[in-house]
Every structure is written in structure tokens, then in C-alpha cells.
Design a protein around this motif. Structure first.
Motif, PDB file in Angstrom:
ATOM      1  N   LEU A 178     -45.034  14.682 -32.738  1.00  0.00           N
ATOM      2  CA  LEU A 178     -44.074  14.476 -31.663  1.00  0.00           C
ATOM      3  C   LEU A 178     -44.615  13.481 -30.642  1.00  0.00           C
ATOM      4  O   LEU A 178     -43.887  12.592 -30.172  1.00  0.00           O
ATOM      5  CB  LEU A 178     -43.758  15.809 -30.978  1.00  0.00           C
ATOM      6  CG  LEU A 178     -42.870  15.726 -29.729  1.00  0.00           C
ATOM      7  CD1 LEU A 178     -41.504  15.145 -30.066  1.00  0.00           C
ATOM      8  CD2 LEU A 178     -42.726  17.110 -29.079  1.00  0.00           C
ATOM      9  N   TYR A 179     -45.882  13.616 -30.288  1.00  0.00           N
ATOM     10  CA  TYR A 179     -46.483  12.713 -29.309  1.00  0.00           C
ATOM     11  C   TYR A 179     -46.421  11.263 -29.803  1.00  0.00           C
ATOM     12  O   TYR A 179     -46.078  10.343 -29.051  1.00  0.00           O
ATOM     13  CB  TYR A 179     -47.933  13.118 -29.047  1.00  0.00           C
ATOM     14  CG  TYR A 179     -48.517  12.548 -27.774  1.00  0.00           C
ATOM     15  CD1 TYR A 179     -48.348  13.213 -26.562  1.00  0.00           C
ATOM     16  CD2 TYR A 179     -49.232  11.359 -27.783  1.00  0.00           C
ATOM     17  CE1 TYR A 179     -48.891  12.704 -25.387  1.00  0.00           C
ATOM     18  CE2 TYR A 179     -49.773  10.842 -26.615  1.00  0.00           C
ATOM     19  CZ  TYR A 179     -49.601  11.517 -25.416  1.00  0.00           C
ATOM     20  OH  TYR A 179     -50.121  11.004 -24.253  1.00  0.00           O
ATOM     21  N   ALA A 180     -46.726  11.064 -31.090  1.00  0.00           N
ATOM     22  CA  ALA A 180     -46.686   9.720 -31.659  1.00  0.00           C
ATOM     23  C   ALA A 180     -45.273   9.154 -31.648  1.00  0.00           C
ATOM     24  O   ALA A 180     -45.058   7.974 -31.349  1.00  0.00           O
ATOM     25  CB  ALA A 180     -47.235   9.739 -33.081  1.00  0.00           C
ATOM     26  N   GLN A 181     -44.293   9.996 -31.973  1.00  0.00           N
ATOM     27  CA  GLN A 181     -42.912   9.518 -31.972  1.00  0.00           C
ATOM     28  C   GLN A 181     -42.463   9.124 -30.567  1.00  0.00           C
ATOM     29  O   GLN A 181     -41.831   8.080 -30.379  1.00  0.00           O
ATOM     30  CB  GLN A 181     -41.969  10.584 -32.528  1.00  0.00           C
ATOM     31  CG  GLN A 181     -40.503  10.134 -32.500  1.00  0.00           C
ATOM     32  CD  GLN A 181     -39.546  11.147 -33.068  1.00  0.00           C
ATOM     33  OE1 GLN A 181     -39.810  11.758 -34.110  1.00  0.00           O
ATOM     34  NE2 GLN A 181     -38.411  11.338 -32.398  1.00  0.00           N
ATOM     35  N   LEU A 182     -42.786   9.952 -29.574  1.00  0.00           N
ATOM     36  CA  LEU A 182     -42.387   9.637 -28.200  1.00  0.00           C
ATOM     37  C   LEU A 182     -43.098   8.394 -27.690  1.00  0.00           C
ATOM     38  O   LEU A 182     -42.520   7.595 -26.947  1.00  0.00           O
ATOM     39  CB  LEU A 182     -42.703  10.832 -27.288  1.00  0.00           C
ATOM     40  CG  LEU A 182     -41.872  12.096 -27.549  1.00  0.00           C
ATOM     41  CD1 LEU A 182     -42.423  13.262 -26.733  1.00  0.00           C
ATOM     42  CD2 LEU A 182     -40.400  11.865 -27.221  1.00  0.00           C
ATOM     43  N   LEU A 183     -44.339   8.225 -28.096  1.00  0.00           N
ATOM     44  CA  LEU A 183     -45.109   7.052 -27.666  1.00  0.00           C
ATOM     45  C   LEU A 183     -44.546   5.776 -28.283  1.00  0.00           C
ATOM     46  O   LEU A 183     -44.245   4.806 -27.574  1.00  0.00           O
ATOM     47  CB  LEU A 183     -46.575   7.232 -28.068  1.00  0.00           C
ATOM     48  CG  LEU A 183     -47.510   6.042 -27.838  1.00  0.00           C
ATOM     49  CD1 LEU A 183     -47.631   5.736 -26.355  1.00  0.00           C
ATOM     50  CD2 LEU A 183     -48.884   6.341 -28.446  1.00  0.00           C
ATOM     51  N   THR A 184     -44.398   5.760 -29.601  1.00  0.00           N
ATOM     52  CA  THR A 184     -43.944   4.539 -30.277  1.00  0.00           C
ATOM     53  C   THR A 184     -42.472   4.267 -30.015  1.00  0.00           C
ATOM     54  O   THR A 184     -42.034   3.113 -30.023  1.00  0.00           O
ATOM     55  CB  THR A 184     -44.178   4.638 -31.793  1.00  0.00           C
ATOM     56  OG1 THR A 184     -43.479   5.793 -32.310  1.00  0.00           O
ATOM     57  CG2 THR A 184     -45.655   4.779 -32.102  1.00  0.00           C
ATOM     58  N   GLY A 185     -41.687   5.320 -29.777  1.00  0.00           N
ATOM     59  CA  GLY A 185     -40.258   5.138 -29.557  1.00  0.00           C
ATOM     60  C   GLY A 185     -39.878   4.954 -28.111  1.00  0.00           C
ATOM     61  O   GLY A 185     -38.699   4.701 -27.802  1.00  0.00           O
ATOM     62  N   GLY A 186     -40.836   5.062 -27.197  1.00  0.00           N
ATOM     63  CA  GLY A 186     -40.501   4.976 -25.784  1.00  0.00           C
ATOM     64  C   GLY A 186     -40.645   3.602 -25.191  1.00  0.00           C
ATOM     65  O   GLY A 186     -40.030   3.304 -24.162  1.00  0.00           O
ATOM     66  N   ILE A 187     -41.426   2.753 -25.821  1.00  0.00           N
ATOM     67  CA  ILE A 187     -41.719   1.441 -25.233  1.00  0.00           C
ATOM     68  C   ILE A 187     -40.839   0.345 -25.824  1.00  0.00           C
ATOM     69  O   ILE A 187     -40.089  -0.325 -25.113  1.00  0.00           O
ATOM     70  CB  ILE A 187     -43.205   1.091 -25.414  1.00  0.00           C
ATOM     71  CG1 ILE A 187     -44.080   2.100 -24.658  1.00  0.00           C
ATOM     72  CG2 ILE A 187     -43.483  -0.323 -24.922  1.00  0.00           C
ATOM     73  CD1 ILE A 187     -45.565   1.965 -24.921  1.00  0.00           C
ATOM     74  N   GLU A 188     -40.923   0.156 -27.129  1.00  0.00           N
ATOM     75  CA  GLU A 188     -40.244  -0.980 -27.757  1.00  0.00           C
ATOM     76  C   GLU A 188     -38.732  -0.981 -27.546  1.00  0.00           C
ATOM     77  O   GLU A 188     -38.165  -2.023 -27.190  1.00  0.00           O
ATOM     78  CB  GLU A 188     -40.573  -1.021 -29.253  1.00  0.00           C
ATOM     79  CG  GLU A 188     -39.993  -2.239 -29.953  1.00  0.00           C
ATOM     80  CD  GLU A 188     -40.412  -2.319 -31.404  1.00  0.00           C
ATOM     81  OE1 GLU A 188     -39.533  -2.550 -32.244  1.00  0.00           O
ATOM     82  OE2 GLU A 188     -41.608  -2.151 -31.692  1.00  0.00           O
ATOM     83  N   PRO A 189     -38.023   0.139 -27.751  1.00  0.00           N
ATOM     84  CA  PRO A 189     -36.563   0.076 -27.585  1.00  0.00           C
ATOM     85  C   PRO A 189     -36.120  -0.196 -26.158  1.00  0.00           C
ATOM     86  O   PRO A 189     -35.133  -0.898 -25.940  1.00  0.00           O
ATOM     87  CB  PRO A 189     -36.077   1.442 -28.084  1.00  0.00           C
ATOM     88  CG  PRO A 189     -37.267   2.319 -28.058  1.00  0.00           C
ATOM     89  CD  PRO A 189     -38.453   1.449 -28.289  1.00  0.00           C
ATOM     90  N   VAL A 190     -36.832   0.354 -25.179  1.00  0.00           N
ATOM     91  CA  VAL A 190     -36.473   0.089 -23.785  1.00  0.00           C
ATOM     92  C   VAL A 190     -36.738  -1.373 -23.443  1.00  0.00           C
ATOM     93  O   VAL A 190     -35.910  -2.045 -22.807  1.00  0.00           O
ATOM     94  CB  VAL A 190     -37.241   1.026 -22.834  1.00  0.00           C
ATOM     95  CG1 VAL A 190     -37.046   0.603 -21.384  1.00  0.00           C
ATOM     96  CG2 VAL A 190     -36.770   2.467 -23.015  1.00  0.00           C
ATOM     97  N   ALA A 191     -37.885  -1.890 -23.874  1.00  0.00           N
ATOM     98  CA  ALA A 191     -38.198  -3.300 -23.632  1.00  0.00           C
ATOM     99  C   ALA A 191     -37.178  -4.207 -24.312  1.00  0.00           C
ATOM    100  O   ALA A 191     -36.749  -5.225 -23.744  1.00  0.00           O
ATOM    101  CB  ALA A 191     -39.604  -3.617 -24.119  1.00  0.00           C
ATOM    102  N   ALA A 192     -36.762  -3.845 -25.525  1.00  0.00           N
ATOM    103  CA  ALA A 192     -35.784  -4.662 -26.250  1.00  0.00           C
ATOM    104  C   ALA A 192     -34.444  -4.680 -25.531  1.00  0.00           C
ATOM    105  O   ALA A 192     -33.834  -5.744 -25.355  1.00  0.00           O
ATOM    106  CB  ALA A 192     -35.610  -4.124 -27.671  1.00  0.00           C
ATOM    107  N   SER A 193     -33.964  -3.521 -25.096  1.00  0.00           N
ATOM    108  CA  SER A 193     -32.655  -3.448 -24.440  1.00  0.00           C
ATOM    109  C   SER A 193     -32.679  -4.109 -23.069  1.00  0.00           C
ATOM    110  O   SER A 193     -31.710  -4.773 -22.678  1.00  0.00           O
ATOM    111  CB  SER A 193     -32.208  -1.989 -24.310  1.00  0.00           C
ATOM    112  OG  SER A 193     -31.921  -1.441 -25.582  1.00  0.00           O
ATOM    113  N   LEU A 194     -33.774  -3.936 -22.334  1.00  0.00           N
ATOM    114  CA  LEU A 194     -33.869  -4.586 -21.031  1.00  0.00           C
ATOM    115  C   LEU A 194     -33.934  -6.102 -21.210  1.00  0.00           C
ATOM    116  O   LEU A 194     -33.287  -6.856 -20.469  1.00  0.00           O
ATOM    117  CB  LEU A 194     -35.085  -4.080 -20.269  1.00  0.00           C
ATOM    118  CG  LEU A 194     -35.297  -4.657 -18.864  1.00  0.00           C
ATOM    119  CD1 LEU A 194     -34.055  -4.502 -18.004  1.00  0.00           C
ATOM    120  CD2 LEU A 194     -36.507  -3.982 -18.187  1.00  0.00           C
TER     121      LEU A 194
END
Length: 403
Positions: free
Chosen positions: A233-249
Motif C-alpha cells: 500500500l505504501y508503495a502504491q500511494l508513493l508512486t501514484g501520488g506524485i506523477e499523476p498530480v504533476a501530469a494533471s497540473l
């Protein structure tokens, strides 16, 4: 029988497709809403109606199917099984009831009550990052977009400045294994080493902090999970929390400064809410283009038959631009009051709806509001932006003004 594309269609793995996918998604949606790609050994479904339905269809499993391994022999698969087992424990790759148990433990920290207190901090962080930037000449990706996404994720997961660089490096090595159309065993050693480092970090730093009642409330969920589930879970939240937000912003800023200047003007005048712009950025350029699934039963989709064991990519990026649902879908626009579009599918749907949707929306909304304040009444340099050639996701290589 498999529906296939015309011979002149570009490869899904080509740089041409990766750098500018939306024109190809449009053509694919028009010609074959469900098609089989022999090169990646996967079905691709592109219409909003079908994608929205299949996201909720229990005949599709979130587990990593055998198709991911391509033609690897048994010995090669055995050599990477430990890495695959780790990913098989991620909530996004599990089905109920295992998925339900993990999501129930983590869910409270990501509901409105858990996310709400962070909004003021996110707004302050966004404004501080922009304060030292010159709107006539600034690397927005390096000085604003990526630093904000990293700061929010690290704050949620209790990652302090001392460990930030190491944790982010592990994140890259972990996602490098799974973020490809088919398995590449050569990527396994780096991913395996990063997994072990992350597991040790969780055991020695994050869990003691949570037991002491310190750190963000979101990390307390890991006390209710066994070590294997917690690390996944920690790995999923870490890897999924940065790239998609940066991409959408990044997508929002590029659109506001280029094709959608009228939207930025409305933000300046206060006639538009930053949250509406955030939702449009998510619709217009979904950060992750595909939701991978594996059929467990025969499924009829748009005249095609998907057989048990076959992989399916639900192309939310194409569904989000379906003209049957969205008016003028290839333009970044905010629907007029009274117009109605269905919700975008960038966060998925059903029991796998994105756990971090609330924090992503809060981050994007506060970042866009801060950006509108930063640009109001000030000359802004011309936008210069380039996408990276990334398979199945939006990644910005450059977002800058005046550079």
C-alpha cells in the motif's frame, strides 16, 4: 474473433503514438471501440459507455494477468516471481475481499475529513513555491509543478527531508518494473532492491512514528496491516501520488497559457472556480491513460468477444474525449452553466475508484488558484512545453514560460 486495426495504424509502442496519443485514440474509438493489439497482446476499449461499464464489471479482474509475461518461459518467470508477488499485493491489482480489507484500513485518512485540514497547507505551499518565480521566465515544471506534487505526497506519507531523495529514488525503480506493456526481467533487480529498501524504511521509520502518534494521520493505517500489505500500500500511494498530480497540473498550466486563455481570464475575474479547471484538466488529459484488467469470463464488448485470461486496457483517456458524452471534447473548456457532461473517468469507477482522488483534487485546485493569483495583472512569458514519449500515461518533459 479479434477485431484488429488497419495495417497503417502506428504501433502503440511507437514514439509517434506516445508523444501525441489523442489523435490516435480518436481514430481508434471511431474505427474499433474494442480492438485486439497483437503486439502488446491486449484488448483496448475506448468508448465512454463501454469503459464506464467495464470499470465496474466483476468479470474483469484487477490481478496482473499472465499476458503481462508475454513469451517468458517458466524459469524466467520464477526468477522474478518475488517482484511480481509484491505488485500482486497492491490494492490496485487485487480484487475483493483482499482489496476491501486494505482499502478499509487506509480509507479514513483520504476521506474529506482527513484531506480537508491539508488544504490550507497545500495553498500556502503552492504560493510559496511561486513567490520566488518570475512569470516572464520560469521553469514551471521544475520549480512549481513537480516540487508541489512531491511535497504533498511526502507530507501525507511522513517522509522527511532527510529521507526524501532516497524514497523518491526507490519509487522510480519500483514503478519502472510495472510501467511497461510487457514484463522486462532486466528491470527486476533494481525494483527488487528498491522494494527491500522501502520495506525496511517502513519498518524502521514510518511504523515507529505511527505507533508514537506522530506524523500525519494517514500513516496510522499501516498499523492495521501486515508488513507485506503495508509495504504494498505504501508503495502504491508513493508512486501514484506524485506523477499523476504533476501530469494533471502540467496539463492545466499548458492549457491555461496556450489554448484556453479565456479560462485563465475567467479565473482572474473570479467568474470561475479553480476546482472546475482541475476537473477539466483531469478530463482533457488523463494522467494514466489505461486501466489494466484481465477477463475471468467471456465478455461481449462492441461486437467483439473477450475471452477468459485475455488482458484488457480500459482507455480512460479516450473515453474522456468521447463526443457522445462530452461537447467539443478535444478542446480544453469549462461547460456553460446548464450544460451537462458525465463525470470523467480519470479516477476510475466502482470499488477501485482512486483512493487518493480527494487529495489529488485538493492539490490541483489550490495549485491552480495560486497560479491564477500569480499571473493576475502581470506579464507572462510565452509558454514552452513538451511531452515525454511515455507509454500509457501523460508525462511532461518541459513546462516553462519565457525559456
Amino acid at each position: 474473433m479479434h477485431a484488429t486495426l488497419p495495417a497503417q495504424s502506428p504501433s502503440l509502442l511507437s514514439e509517434e503514438f506516445a508523444r501525441s496519443p489523442h489523435p490516435h485514440y480518436r481514430r481508434l474509438r471511431e474505427q474499433a471501440p474494442a480492438w485486439w493489439d497483437a503486439e502488446t497482446e491486449c484488448w483496448y476499449v475506448t468508448s465512454y459507455r463501454e469503459v464506464n461499464s467495464l470499470l465496474r464489471d466483476t468479470r474483469l479482474s484487477a490481478r496482473i494477468g499472465s499476458g503481462f509475461f508475454g513469451d517468458l518461459d517458466a524459469a524466467a518467470r520464477a526468477g522474478i516471481q518475488d517482484v511480481v508477488d509484491f505488485f500482486d499485493s497492491w490494492p490496485m491489482f487485487t480484487d475483493p475481499p483482499a482489496h476491501t480489507r486494505v482499502r478499509s484500513a487506509a480509507g479514513p485518512g483520504y476521506r474529506p475529513a482527513g484531506v480537508g485540514p491539508l488544504r490550507e497547507w497545500i495553498a500556502r505551499e503552492a504560493r510559496e513555491l511561486l513567490a520566488g518565480c518570475d512569470p516572464r521566465e520560469t521553469d514551471l515544471l521544475g520549480r512549481f509543478v513537480h516540487p508541489l506534487a512531491v511535497s504533498v505526497t511526502c507530507r501525507l506519507l511522513g517522509i522527511d527531508d532527510e529521507h526524501r531523495e532516497s524514497v523518491l529514488s526507490w519509487s522510480c525503480d519500483i514503478i519502472d518494473f510495472i510501467g511497461v506493456p510487457q514484463c522486462d526481467p532486466d528491470r527486476a533487480p533494481a525494483s527488487r532492491a528498491a522494494i527491500l529498501e522501502l520495506q525496511d524504511y517502513l519498518r524502521t521509520v514510518i511504523l515507529p512514528m505511527a505507533r508514537a502518534g506522530q506524523g500525519p494521520p494517514q500513516i496510522r493505517a499501516f498499523l492495521d496491516l501486515d508488513p507485506h500489505q503495508g509495504a504494498a500500500l505504501y508503495a502504491q500511494l508513493l508512486t501514484g501520488g506524485i506523477e499523476p498530480v504533476a501530469a494533471s497540473l502540467g496539463s492545466a498550466l499548458v492549457s491555461l497559457l496556450d489554448e484556453a486563455g479565456d479560462v485563465l481570464d475567467r479565473l482572474h475575474r473570479g467568474s470561475l472556480d479553480a476546482g472546475q479547471v482541475a476537473e477539466e484538466a483531469l478530463r482533457y488529459d488523463a494522467p494514466f491513460h489505461f486501466v489494466p484488467r484481465t477477463a475471468t469470463e467471456p465478455i461481449e464488448v462492441a461486437g467483439a468477444t473477450i475471452r477468459p485470461g485475455e488482458r484488457v486496457a480500459l482507455v480512460v483517456a479516450a473515453a474522456n474525449r468521447d463526443p457522445a458524452v462530452f461537447a467539443d471534447p478535444d478542446r480544453f473548456r469549462i461547460p456553460a452553466e446548464g450544460d451537462w457532461d458525465r463525470p470523467h473517468l480519470s479516477f476510475g469507477a466502482g470499488h477501485h475508484f482512486c483512493l487518493g482522488a480527494g487529495i489529488a483534487r485538493a492539490t490541483l485546485t489550490e495549485a491552480i488558484a495560486a497560479f491564477a493569483e500569480w499571473t493576475a495583472g502581470r506579464p507572462v512569458g510565452p509558454i514552452a512545453a513538451d511531452r515525454s514519449a511515455a507509454f500509457c500515461r501523460t508525462v511532461w518533459q518541459r513546462v516553462a514560460v519565457g525559456l
